[in-house]
Write an enzyme that holds these catalytic residues in place. Structure first.
Site, PDB file in Angstrom:
ATOM      1  N   GLY A 331     -11.328 -33.545 -36.764  1.00 26.29           N
ATOM      2  CA  GLY A 331      -9.997 -34.076 -36.534  1.00 26.29           C
ATOM      3  C   GLY A 331      -9.997 -35.580 -36.265  1.00 26.29           C
ATOM      4  N   GLY A 333      -9.167 -36.007 -39.497  1.00 28.75           N
ATOM      5  CA  GLY A 333      -9.423 -35.743 -40.905  1.00 28.75           C
ATOM      6  C   GLY A 333      -9.738 -36.933 -41.773  1.00 28.75           C
ATOM      7  N   LYS A 335     -12.470 -39.126 -41.857  1.00 33.21           N
ATOM      8  CA  LYS A 335     -13.818 -39.082 -42.411  1.00 33.21           C
ATOM      9  C   LYS A 335     -14.012 -37.827 -43.263  1.00 33.21           C
ATOM     10  CE  LYS A 335     -15.946 -41.630 -38.581  1.00 33.21           C
ATOM     11  NZ  LYS A 335     -14.764 -41.560 -37.663  1.00 33.21           N
ATOM     12  N   ASP A 400     -19.388 -36.676 -35.630  1.00 33.16           N
ATOM     13  CA  ASP A 400     -18.603 -37.801 -35.117  1.00 33.16           C
ATOM     14  C   ASP A 400     -18.116 -37.358 -33.745  1.00 33.16           C
ATOM     15  OD1 ASP A 400     -17.058 -40.023 -34.728  1.00 33.16           O
ATOM     16  OD2 ASP A 400     -15.515 -39.473 -36.183  1.00 33.16           O
ATOM     17  N   CYS A 453     -17.561 -43.898 -31.982  1.00 35.35           N
ATOM     18  CA  CYS A 453     -16.791 -45.143 -32.034  1.00 35.35           C
ATOM     19  C   CYS A 453     -16.892 -45.813 -30.673  1.00 35.35           C
ATOM     20  CB  CYS A 453     -15.345 -44.895 -32.443  1.00 35.35           C
ATOM     21  SG  CYS A 453     -14.426 -43.786 -31.370  1.00 35.35           S
TER      22      CYS A 453
END
Length: 521
Positions: A331, A333, A335, A400, A453
């Site tokens: 989520g 979405g 990547k 991620d 990130c």
């Protein structure tokens, strides 16, 4: 309307609701962020549409909202000096009104008379009539000094992280975390440039989905960006006496050899260069829906740091038809869409997993026009469930991971004030558990990309070191920096080493961290 009609309407009293101004939109969003933990990037577009703002006033409201939130800490220090009060003794709605006023005076090119009078009127409009004299007096004191003069006043007697935190409007613990991350690659002298970059509005970056985007899509998007001009991303508006020059200041940024720097700048050198992603398009901030390829779903809004993170996984080695890929935390979405496009081209299939049902819905929407059901499957559940005995294994896995988001402070301005240092250990524990699951689910010879990130060392290098301690017998670390350089369209300016850390002040991307691993056969 005739003069007689106007006179008749005035005599009857025109009860039509007053149009919502750009300043009122900014105030409402700022209050929601403060009181309801709202996210500005989600709420602001809705409020702009509801208010029916013109493109010009929407840009003004956007800059006023984001700029005030980014610089909140610095502006509070200035309000404290100008008012002679502790800001926690000022009523919260009045303080928010003044934050907006200070940003117009010091962060935008709003004429003093327009900024002061319109902000005083805003105070009256939002029910703070009692404080209009106070707001007027404080803003006039703010307007009496330049930004550099205020910088000297609010940083007087401060040093180290306290000085940087005030000057660059970051919490001290975030300043320390960013300093440590830069020091880990011997780049500590870039701290001021990094903090400055966090305070500059990012420009829209697009991804051209491989196999879907056409040459015409790219040409049109590039032409649109060029026509808008380099300054078109600056917030401007004509609300309440605002003029054409109302836009963020563009003072030069601090040099990389100066750890403290000077007053906040309005440009980031890396943002003005060409795309660093081979599928990236650099546009301007504003509504990208005007770009035909975006409207059709062949181009998507996505930071180029995120693009490089996904491509580092998909292009680290040749794709073999029939490969199975997993996006563990897919989520909302973005990547996953790029992974799906790459998978479709290489004959692979993708499972996109998301824990939160609402976000899983966003993933399905993001993937609906990218690839068919034979290529993409969206599932819901905790990513830590993968890799149980008897479960299917995957040839490529993107993790991620949930993180502090300290690498995306430009785009999520409230994150710097919302996250706390005590959040880090809890997130790090979750990241480690997800990594363990990813290793279990990785097929022999398969590749794992660990992405955050955030540049916080506890979420990046610390996780990598701990992972290799736990699974070094089955994992080998790949030359991630080399992979990212080979994938990138230009020098991504990552340090040498087995991991890759991108930086906004170098390349105009979010501060994405990537580490690649291969499971031994």
């Amino acid at each position: 309307m005739s003069a007689a009609q106007q006179s008749s309407r005035l005599s009857r009293g025109d009860r039509r609701p007053r149009p919502t101004s750009a300043r009122r939109v900014a105030f409402d969003v700022l209050r929601a962020v403060q009181v309801d933990d709202a996210y500005a990037n989600l709420l602001l577009p809705t409020r702009i549409r509801r208010a029916g703002l013109s493109a010009r006033d929407a840009a003004f409201a956007t800059e006023l909202t984001y700029g005030s939130i980014r610089m909140l800490g610095r502006y509070d220090a200035i309000v404290g000096v100008a008012s002679g009060r502790r800001v926690d003794n000022i009523e919260s709605d009045v303080l928010d009104v003044m934050r907006l006023g200070v940003h117009q005076l010091l962060g935008m090119r709003t004429p003093t008379h327009a900024a002061v009078s319109a902000t005083v009127e805003l105070a009256r409009e939002v029910g703070a009539r009692r404080a209009t004299g106070f707001v007027n007096a404080v803003l006039r004191k703010v307007a009496a000094r330049t930004d550099d003069e205020w910088d000297a006043l609010v940083t007087e007697g401060r040093s180290g992280d306290a000085l940087l935190a005030t000057r660059w409007s970051h919490p001290s613990w975030v300043v320390a975390a960013l300093r440590d991350a830069l020091a880990a690659e011997r780049s500590r002298d870039e701290l001021a440039a990094l903090l400055a970059a966090d305070n500059v509005a990012p420009r829209v970056q697009l991804v051209a989905l491989p196999g879907l985007a056409t040459d015409e899509d790219v040409r049109t998007a590039t032409a649109t960006a060029a026509e808008d001009g380099s300054g078109a991303d600056d917030g401007a508006g004509a609300d309440g006496g605002a003029g054409a020059d109302e836009q963020p200041r563009t003072d030069d940024g601090a040099g990389a050899d100066d750890e403290t720097g000077t007053a906040p700048p309005g440009r980031v050198a890396g943002a003005d260069a060409g795309p660093v992603s081979p599928v990236g398009i650099r546009g301007t901030t504003g509504d990208p829906a005007r770009v035909p390829g975006v409207a059709a779903g062949r181009l998507r809004v996505q930071d180029e740091g995120s693009q490089l993170a996904a491509l580092a996984l998909t292009r680290s080695s040749a794709v073999r038809p029939g490969e199975r890929w997993l996006d563990m935390c897919a989520g909302p979405g973005g990547k996953a869409a790029l992974l799906a496009a790459e998978a479709a081209q290489g004959g692979a299939s993708l499972v996109a997993n998301e824990l939160v049902p609402a976000r899983a819905g966003l993933v399905r929407k993001a993937l609906s026009t990218v690839a068919g059901d034979d290529t993409v499957t969206v599932v819901e559940g905790d990513g830590r469930r993968f890799g149980k005995p008897g479960d299917e294994l995957f040839d490529r896995i993107l993790l991620d991971a949930p993180c502090t988001g300290l690498g995306a402070l430009r785009r999520r301005p409230e994150a710097r004030w919302r996250k706390q240092p005590e959040d880090v250990p809890e997130l790090a524990a979750l990241q480690a558990e997800l990594l363990d699951a990813a290793v279990r689910a990785l097929a022999p010879g398969g590749t794992l990309a660990y992405v955050t990130c955030s540049p916080h060392l506890a979420e990046t290098r610390g996780q990598v070191d701990a992972l290799l301690e736990r699974h070094g017998d089955v994992l080998e670390q790949l030359d991630t920096a080399g992979v990212v350089r080979s994938v990138a369209a230009r020098d991504p300016q990552v340090a040498d080493g087995p991991t890759a850390q991108l930086w906004p002040h170098r390349t105009g991307t979010d501060a994405m961290f990537v580490a690649l691993f291969r499971r031994r056969p």
